[in-house]
Design a protein around this motif. Structure first.
Motif, PDB file in Angstrom:
ATOM      1  N   ARG A  53      23.182  88.833  35.996  1.00  0.00           N
ATOM      2  CA  ARG A  53      23.797  89.995  35.343  1.00  0.00           C
ATOM      3  C   ARG A  53      24.181  91.093  36.333  1.00  0.00           C
ATOM      4  N   SER A  85      29.543  90.523  39.796  1.00  0.00           N
ATOM      5  CA  SER A  85      30.792  91.204  39.468  1.00  0.00           C
ATOM      6  C   SER A  85      30.674  92.706  39.706  1.00  0.00           C
ATOM      7  N   PRO A 138      29.600  98.253  38.376  1.00  0.00           N
ATOM      8  CA  PRO A 138      30.306  97.066  37.882  1.00  0.00           C
ATOM      9  C   PRO A 138      31.803  97.169  38.159  1.00  0.00           C
ATOM     10  N   LYS A 174      38.262  96.843  35.156  1.00  0.00           N
ATOM     11  CA  LYS A 174      39.247  95.858  34.689  1.00  0.00           C
ATOM     12  C   LYS A 174      40.335  95.589  35.716  1.00  0.00           C
ATOM     13  N   PRO A 221      37.256  91.559  37.884  1.00  0.00           N
ATOM     14  CA  PRO A 221      35.874  91.197  37.544  1.00  0.00           C
ATOM     15  C   PRO A 221      35.811  89.759  37.034  1.00  0.00           C
ATOM     16  N   TRP A 222      34.628  89.211  36.941  1.00  0.00           N
ATOM     17  CA  TRP A 222      34.435  87.876  36.373  1.00  0.00           C
ATOM     18  C   TRP A 222      33.264  87.913  35.399  1.00  0.00           C
ATOM     19  N   PRO A 223      33.195  86.969  34.465  1.00  0.00           N
ATOM     20  CA  PRO A 223      32.115  86.971  33.478  1.00  0.00           C
ATOM     21  C   PRO A 223      30.758  86.770  34.153  1.00  0.00           C
ATOM     22  N   THR A 224      29.752  87.459  33.619  1.00  0.00           N
ATOM     23  CA  THR A 224      28.403  87.343  34.162  1.00  0.00           C
ATOM     24  C   THR A 224      27.492  86.642  33.155  1.00  0.00           C
ATOM     25  N   PRO A 236      22.572  94.008  29.491  1.00  0.00           N
ATOM     26  CA  PRO A 236      23.145  94.449  30.764  1.00  0.00           C
ATOM     27  C   PRO A 236      22.083  95.039  31.684  1.00  0.00           C
ATOM     28  N   TRP A 252      27.159  98.666  32.497  1.00  0.00           N
ATOM     29  CA  TRP A 252      27.341  97.399  33.185  1.00  0.00           C
ATOM     30  C   TRP A 252      27.867  96.342  32.214  1.00  0.00           C
ATOM     31  N   HIS A 253      28.438  95.288  32.786  1.00  0.00           N
ATOM     32  CA  HIS A 253      28.936  94.186  31.969  1.00  0.00           C
ATOM     33  C   HIS A 253      27.788  93.612  31.127  1.00  0.00           C
ATOM     34  N   PRO A 269      26.117  90.512  29.916  1.00  0.00           N
ATOM     35  CA  PRO A 269      26.191  89.113  30.335  1.00  0.00           C
ATOM     36  C   PRO A 269      26.120  88.160  29.151  1.00  0.00           C
TER      37      PRO A 269
END
Length: 352
Positions: free
Chosen positions: A104, A107, A117, A120, A124-127, A134, A139-140, A142
């Motif tokens: 998590r 990115s 984090p 856009k 970024p990439w998926p976590t 998060p 934060w993203h 996950p």
């Protein structure tokens, strides 16, 4: 034992107990190490350390902390590491790789660009994580790993270990500290699962144990495997040093040769009482209670302090980070201060 006494682990003999602690340089492109890494890591080998360990090196593209992380998930990266490992070995040091997955905390921006984090517009990439929580506010969020995703992580570590051998590394350190994926599974603060990958200590340690098994299956029996742990989350209800002792016993039984003992990193606002040698007691406790070799790290800054850690039996090696950034030739200075004679490169002998 003393700082300049050699250390034998399986078929590897370190010329002294001084180790370059893994330090992210955030300077790679597409996971490829470059001239910066050759000079940065190579100069510490010239400086006289016993072992150089690379920065956290991602086992998959999505496992990177940032766009600048090194990786070992493809053959091009193996080829890029080969001249670096060859040079380090040519200087009398041994070379290890720290295999990592950020979970998590992936990115993220480079530290000097904010360290938060990725936005856009920053690719970024998926976590992923044990639970869809998060790291911190903003934060993203996950994705919670499913069974297939967990098996894919284990396989990524297995394949990365095989590539590490091809790249010329002589030691693997599995990164299970500092709030990255394997630590996220260990800690009750980040692992809220109720399946076999969560719950009690047995469940929360399962992923790390399976990763160790996978790595040991492909890594040469004659070479060591280390694991870096955060001994405590420094937060009530989190991972702690008693759990670390119990886990270290499990790791020893699985063929782990040394536990590299750090702390913290899993929660953003923990109050950490940092000071010279503040993590050494954790390394000492694990060493004596789990019966496994340990490494001590954290504000070890002078020769007498480093030597005392070894002489007093608190740890088997000391891992230096910031002090080796300040002085790549720390081992040569420490030897002089401790009255020990060590070999200089022939090109430098006129200065001795």
């Amino acid at each position: 034992m003393s700082l300049f006494e050699p250390l034998q682990q399986r078929g590897l003999r370190l010329r002294n107990r001084i180790v370059v602690s893994p330090m992210c340089e955030y300077s790679a492109t597409d996971g490829l190490p470059n001239h910066w890494h050759l000079v940065h890591l190579g100069s510490r080998a010239v400086g006289g350390v016993g072992l150089v360990i690379t920065e956290a090196t991602a086992v998959s593209a999505e496992g990177r902390i940032s766009h600048g992380d090194t990786g070992i998930w493809n053959d091009a990266q193996v080829a890029a590491w080969q001249p670096i490992t060859a040079f380090i070995r040519s200087q009398g040091a041994h070379v290890g790789v720290q295999l990592a997955h950020a979970g998590r905390k992936a990115s993220a921006q480079l530290p000097w660009q904010g360290g938060g984090p990725l936005g856009k517009d920053e690719s970024p990439w998926p976590t992923v994580a044990p639970s869809a929580r998060p790291f911190d506010e903003g934060w993203h969020v996950p994705a919670e790993l499913d069974e297939a995703g967990i098996e894919a992580v284990i396989e990524a570590f297995r394949i990365a270990a095989g590539r590490a051998a091809a790249a010329g590394f002589e030691l693997v350190e599995i990164h299970a500290a500092h709030g990255y994926l394997l630590h996220q599974f260990l800690s009750p603060l980040s692992n809220h699962r109720t399946d076999r990958w969560g719950g009690d200590l047995e469940g929360r340690t399962r992923l790390l144990r399976e990763v160790v098994r996978a790595v040991r299956e492909v890594w040469p029996e004659t070479l060591p495997v280390w694991v870096r742990l955060s001994a405590t989350d420094w937060t009530d209800g989190g991972w702690d040093d008693t759990m670390s002792v119990e886990l270290s016993r499990m790791l020893k039984a699985l063929g782990v040769d040394l536990v590299d003992v750090s702390s913290g990193g899993n929660v953003p606002h923990a109050k950490i009482p940092a000071g010279p040698g503040y993590q050494v007691p954790f390394a000492s406790r694990i060493r004596h209670e789990a019966g496994i070799a340990t490494g001590a790290v954290g504000m070890i800054i002078d020769s007498a302090q480093a030597d005392a850690v070894i002489r007093e039996g608190a740890a088997d090696v000391v891992l230096l980070a910031r002090e080796l950034l300040r002085d790549p030739y720390f081992p040569r200075r420490a030897a002089s201060e401790l009255g020990v004679t060590i070999q200089a490169p022939v090109q430098y002998k006129r200065a001795w």
